[in-house]
Design a protein around this motif. Sequence first.
Motif, PDB file in Angstrom:
ATOM      1  N   MET A 128      70.165  90.312 -88.854  1.00  0.00           N
ATOM      2  CA  MET A 128      70.682  89.948 -87.524  1.00  0.00           C
ATOM      3  C   MET A 128      70.199  90.981 -86.499  1.00  0.00           C
ATOM      4  SD  MET A 128      72.526  87.121 -87.479  1.00  0.00           S
ATOM      5  CE  MET A 128      73.075  87.397 -85.819  1.00  0.00           C
TER       6      MET A 128
ATOM      7  N   ALA B 115      69.305  90.037 -83.471  1.00  0.00           N
ATOM      8  CA  ALA B 115      69.594  89.502 -82.130  1.00  0.00           C
ATOM      9  C   ALA B 115      70.781  90.218 -81.496  1.00  0.00           C
ATOM     10  CB  ALA B 115      69.895  88.010 -82.234  1.00  0.00           C
TER      11      ALA B 115
ATOM     12  N   VAL C 112      73.816  89.351 -79.829  1.00  0.00           N
ATOM     13  CA  VAL C 112      74.621  88.124 -79.693  1.00  0.00           C
ATOM     14  C   VAL C 112      75.776  88.392 -78.736  1.00  0.00           C
ATOM     15  CG1 VAL C 112      75.905  86.364 -80.966  1.00  0.00           C
ATOM     16  CG2 VAL C 112      74.081  87.641 -82.122  1.00  0.00           C
ATOM     17  N   SER C 113      75.958  87.471 -77.820  1.00  0.00           N
ATOM     18  CA  SER C 113      77.064  87.631 -76.866  1.00  0.00           C
ATOM     19  C   SER C 113      78.399  87.517 -77.612  1.00  0.00           C
ATOM     20  CB  SER C 113      76.962  86.541 -75.803  1.00  0.00           C
ATOM     21  OG  SER C 113      78.094  86.601 -74.986  1.00  0.00           O
ATOM     22  N   ASP C 114      79.274  88.472 -77.377  1.00  0.00           N
ATOM     23  CA  ASP C 114      80.582  88.434 -78.046  1.00  0.00           C
ATOM     24  C   ASP C 114      81.476  87.342 -77.463  1.00  0.00           C
ATOM     25  OD1 ASP C 114      80.082  90.499 -79.828  1.00  0.00           O
ATOM     26  OD2 ASP C 114      80.579  92.032 -78.340  1.00  0.00           O
TER      27      ASP C 114
ATOM     28  N   PRO D  61      81.924  83.352 -82.468  1.00  0.00           N
ATOM     29  CA  PRO D  61      82.007  83.801 -83.867  1.00  0.00           C
ATOM     30  C   PRO D  61      81.114  85.032 -84.060  1.00  0.00           C
ATOM     31  CG  PRO D  61      80.764  81.739 -83.670  1.00  0.00           C
ATOM     32  CD  PRO D  61      81.320  82.029 -82.316  1.00  0.00           C
ATOM     33  N   ASP D  62      81.556  85.935 -84.922  1.00  0.00           N
ATOM     34  CA  ASP D  62      80.701  87.078 -85.258  1.00  0.00           C
ATOM     35  C   ASP D  62      79.831  86.632 -86.440  1.00  0.00           C
ATOM     36  OD1 ASP D  62      79.641  89.461 -86.423  1.00  0.00           O
ATOM     37  OD2 ASP D  62      81.066  90.578 -85.195  1.00  0.00           O
ATOM     38  N   ILE D  63      78.590  86.314 -86.139  1.00  0.00           N
ATOM     39  CA  ILE D  63      77.712  85.691 -87.153  1.00  0.00           C
ATOM     40  C   ILE D  63      77.515  86.633 -88.341  1.00  0.00           C
ATOM     41  CG2 ILE D  63      75.473  84.582 -87.534  1.00  0.00           C
ATOM     42  CD1 ILE D  63      75.274  84.240 -84.448  1.00  0.00           C
ATOM     43  N   LEU D  64      77.258  87.903 -88.028  1.00  0.00           N
ATOM     44  CA  LEU D  64      77.008  88.900 -89.081  1.00  0.00           C
ATOM     45  C   LEU D  64      78.212  89.011 -90.018  1.00  0.00           C
ATOM     46  CD1 LEU D  64      75.182  91.197 -90.184  1.00  0.00           C
ATOM     47  CD2 LEU D  64      76.256  92.712 -88.526  1.00  0.00           C
TER      48      LEU D  64
ATOM     49  N   GLY E 209      72.556  94.195 -90.544  1.00  0.00           N
ATOM     50  CA  GLY E 209      72.947  94.097 -89.134  1.00  0.00           C
ATOM     51  C   GLY E 209      72.278  95.180 -88.317  1.00  0.00           C
ATOM     52  N   PHE E 210      72.364  95.030 -87.015  1.00  0.00           N
ATOM     53  CA  PHE E 210      71.875  96.062 -86.109  1.00  0.00           C
ATOM     54  C   PHE E 210      73.055  96.581 -85.311  1.00  0.00           C
ATOM     55  CE2 PHE E 210      67.256  96.688 -85.660  1.00  0.00           C
ATOM     56  CZ  PHE E 210      66.863  95.944 -86.768  1.00  0.00           C
ATOM     57  N   CYS E 211      72.938  97.795 -84.842  1.00  0.00           N
ATOM     58  CA  CYS E 211      73.988  98.258 -83.951  1.00  0.00           C
ATOM     59  C   CYS E 211      73.395  99.160 -82.886  1.00  0.00           C
ATOM     60  CB  CYS E 211      75.106  98.859 -84.783  1.00  0.00           C
ATOM     61  SG  CYS E 211      75.464 100.548 -84.625  1.00  0.00           S
ATOM     62  N   ALA E 212      73.685  98.773 -81.664  1.00  0.00           N
ATOM     63  CA  ALA E 212      73.164  99.510 -80.518  1.00  0.00           C
ATOM     64  C   ALA E 212      74.333 100.254 -79.887  1.00  0.00           C
ATOM     65  CB  ALA E 212      72.562  98.526 -79.534  1.00  0.00           C
TER      66      ALA E 212
ATOM     67  N   LYS F  29      80.937 100.374 -88.221  1.00  0.00           N
ATOM     68  CA  LYS F  29      80.513  98.976 -88.074  1.00  0.00           C
ATOM     69  C   LYS F  29      80.124  98.354 -89.409  1.00  0.00           C
ATOM     70  CE  LYS F  29      79.348  98.051 -83.839  1.00  0.00           C
ATOM     71  NZ  LYS F  29      78.601  98.054 -82.602  1.00  0.00           N
TER      72      LYS F  29
ATOM     73  N   LYS G 224      83.318  97.449 -91.052  1.00  0.00           N
ATOM     74  CA  LYS G 224      84.002  96.337 -90.369  1.00  0.00           C
ATOM     75  C   LYS G 224      83.293  95.005 -90.622  1.00  0.00           C
ATOM     76  CE  LYS G 224      84.346  94.870 -85.658  1.00  0.00           C
ATOM     77  NZ  LYS G 224      83.929  95.265 -84.345  1.00  0.00           N
ATOM     78  N   LYS G 225      81.961  95.026 -90.570  1.00  0.00           N
ATOM     79  CA  LYS G 225      81.224  93.753 -90.673  1.00  0.00           C
ATOM     80  C   LYS G 225      80.976  93.347 -92.123  1.00  0.00           C
ATOM     81  CE  LYS G 225      79.697  93.659 -86.118  1.00  0.00           C
ATOM     82  NZ  LYS G 225      79.370  92.595 -85.181  1.00  0.00           N
TER      83      LYS G 225
HETATM   84  N1  CTP Z   1      76.595  90.190 -84.006  1.00  0.00           N
HETATM   85  C1  CTP Z   1      76.818  88.897 -84.477  1.00  0.00           C
HETATM   86  N2  CTP Z   1      77.645  88.069 -83.810  1.00  0.00           N
HETATM   87  C2  CTP Z   1      78.257  88.470 -82.699  1.00  0.00           C
HETATM   88  C3  CTP Z   1      78.062  89.799 -82.205  1.00  0.00           C
HETATM   89  C4  CTP Z   1      77.217  90.617 -82.886  1.00  0.00           C
HETATM   90  O1  CTP Z   1      76.251  88.535 -85.501  1.00  0.00           O
HETATM   91  N3  CTP Z   1      79.057  87.627 -82.075  1.00  0.00           N
HETATM   92  C5  CTP Z   1      75.728  91.072 -84.771  1.00  0.00           C
HETATM   93  C6  CTP Z   1      74.474  91.554 -84.058  1.00  0.00           C
HETATM   94  O2  CTP Z   1      73.399  90.665 -84.260  1.00  0.00           O
HETATM   95  C7  CTP Z   1      74.239  92.902 -84.708  1.00  0.00           C
HETATM   96  C8  CTP Z   1      75.636  93.388 -85.058  1.00  0.00           C
HETATM   97  O3  CTP Z   1      76.452  92.234 -85.044  1.00  0.00           O
HETATM   98  O4  CTP Z   1      73.507  92.759 -85.895  1.00  0.00           O
HETATM   99  C9  CTP Z   1      76.222  94.445 -84.194  1.00  0.00           C
HETATM  100  O5  CTP Z   1      76.309  94.029 -82.883  1.00  0.00           O
HETATM  101  P1  CTP Z   1      77.034  94.928 -81.783  1.00  0.00           P
HETATM  102  O6  CTP Z   1      76.961  94.211 -80.488  1.00  0.00           O
HETATM  103  O7  CTP Z   1      76.508  96.322 -81.817  1.00  0.00           O
HETATM  104  O8  CTP Z   1      78.472  94.980 -82.350  1.00  0.00           O
HETATM  105  P2  CTP Z   1      79.788  94.298 -81.944  1.00  0.00           P
HETATM  106  O9  CTP Z   1      80.387  93.716 -83.132  1.00  0.00           O
HETATM  107  O10 CTP Z   1      79.592  93.354 -80.801  1.00  0.00           O
HETATM  108  O11 CTP Z   1      80.645  95.533 -81.545  1.00  0.00           O
HETATM  109  P3  CTP Z   1      80.874  96.270 -80.144  1.00  0.00           P
HETATM  110  O12 CTP Z   1      80.237  95.394 -79.096  1.00  0.00           O
HETATM  111  O13 CTP Z   1      82.329  96.352 -80.059  1.00  0.00           O
HETATM  112  O14 CTP Z   1      80.196  97.590 -80.309  1.00  0.00           O
END
Ligand code: CTP
Length: 394
Positions: free
Chosen positions: A268, A270, A272-274, A300-303, A318-321, A333, A336-337
């Motif tokens: 993952m 991408a 992704v918009s939360d 939905p949190d796809i990851l 997963g990725f985390c920025a 993370k 959590k994921k």
């Molecule tokens: N991701 C996902 N689905 C979402 C949000 C994020 O699958 N709705 C995945 C991204 O593709 C990435 C990872 O989760 O691989 C981490 O995304 P990040 O934005 O850093 O984490 P969040 O869970 O959104 O945490 P936060 O914004 O609170 O740091």
Amino acid sequence: MLTGKNILVGITGAIAAYKVCELIRLFKKNNANVKVVVTPNALNFVTKTTLESLSQNPINIEQFDIKEYKPEHIALTDETDIFVIAPASANTIAKMTFGICDNLLTSTFCAYKKQVVIAPCMNTNMWENPAVQENIEILKKRGIKVVEPETGFLACGINGKGRLAEVETIYNKVKDCLVPEQILKGKKVVITAGGTKENIDAVRYIGNYSSGKMGIALADNAYKLGAEVILISTVDADKKYKVINVQTAQEMYEAVKQEFENAYTLIMAAAVSDYRVKNKSEQKIKKDGNSLIIELIENPDILQEMSKIKRDNQVVVGFCAESQNLLEFAKQKIAKKGCDFICANDISKKDIGFSSNDNELYIINKELDVYHIEKTDKQSAALKILENIYGKCK
Ligand code: CTP
């Protein structure tokens, strides 16, 4: 094996220069296109006619011999897939380390951004000199592949380390760089790329700055390693592998769910918009002098969802920025994921991440071991990520 590959061979002034004739012959025998650049001293050890006959190309020697519209050192880099410097003398290695451009070979190296392999060759005492050893370490850290010299009888009359590696060894190293081992052959790898867009109305959306470059680089490299790649992307990409275009997080979720079922790996990458807009308007929203309040609901949190349903033989990455406390947040993370690996990058650094062509990353596994990928272009970083998660990391 090397059909259509463009190899630039750089030869410096060392006695083993004559052995490189055999290396050029091997490249040609395996259908590579070979060009040669030499330092002026190299021609004391091997003749221009020999090199021209073997490579079937004119030899490049002079820095200011501008034949076409481009300076030679730039023209030479353009279509080269790999630059092999053999033998690499202590002097040239030092110039490479410090960016000195005093001949065509060193200038070409300085202007070259793709793969470089060097095969050092020198007297044992020179090889053991701390300056040479430190220069070698610096070059290795910058991603240059070094084919170590061998131990044996040297031209200077002593027995020790410093002899040019066997031609076969140099050839195999170059081949491995150009044609990587197909470690993902027969495996399906699903990769997401780009930033999702959540519609507000008929013309506006909530988006982010992700360019998709990292995800696409991962897909390109997984493909090179033999995988059946499915790229699920918000940015257009014309590729030899399958690309599924999506726009919203919900569309990405549906596509990932479907493709992940029989996949070996999901990456993952991408952004992704939360959240998405609760009541998006089919028509363009008109301003009416009042504030506009848009209600957002969680996507939905796809990851996380895929990590919940993954089988033991599936790998989820997963990725985390983060803009602060990178490693601490990344470790939180991954827990959590529930994924197998997290690739973390620091978005407060302006020269890496998002739209940049480069990246610097930390890969963290479930045991919270951390592997650092130094700043490099996204294609090289992608290969290192794949090598790492598939246990091939050197
Ligand atoms: N991701 C996902 N689905 C979402 C949000 C994020 O699958 N709705 C995945 C991204 O593709 C990435 C990872 O989760 O691989 C981490 O995304 P990040 O934005 O850093 O984490 P969040 O869970 O959104 O945490 P936060 O914004 O609170 O740091």
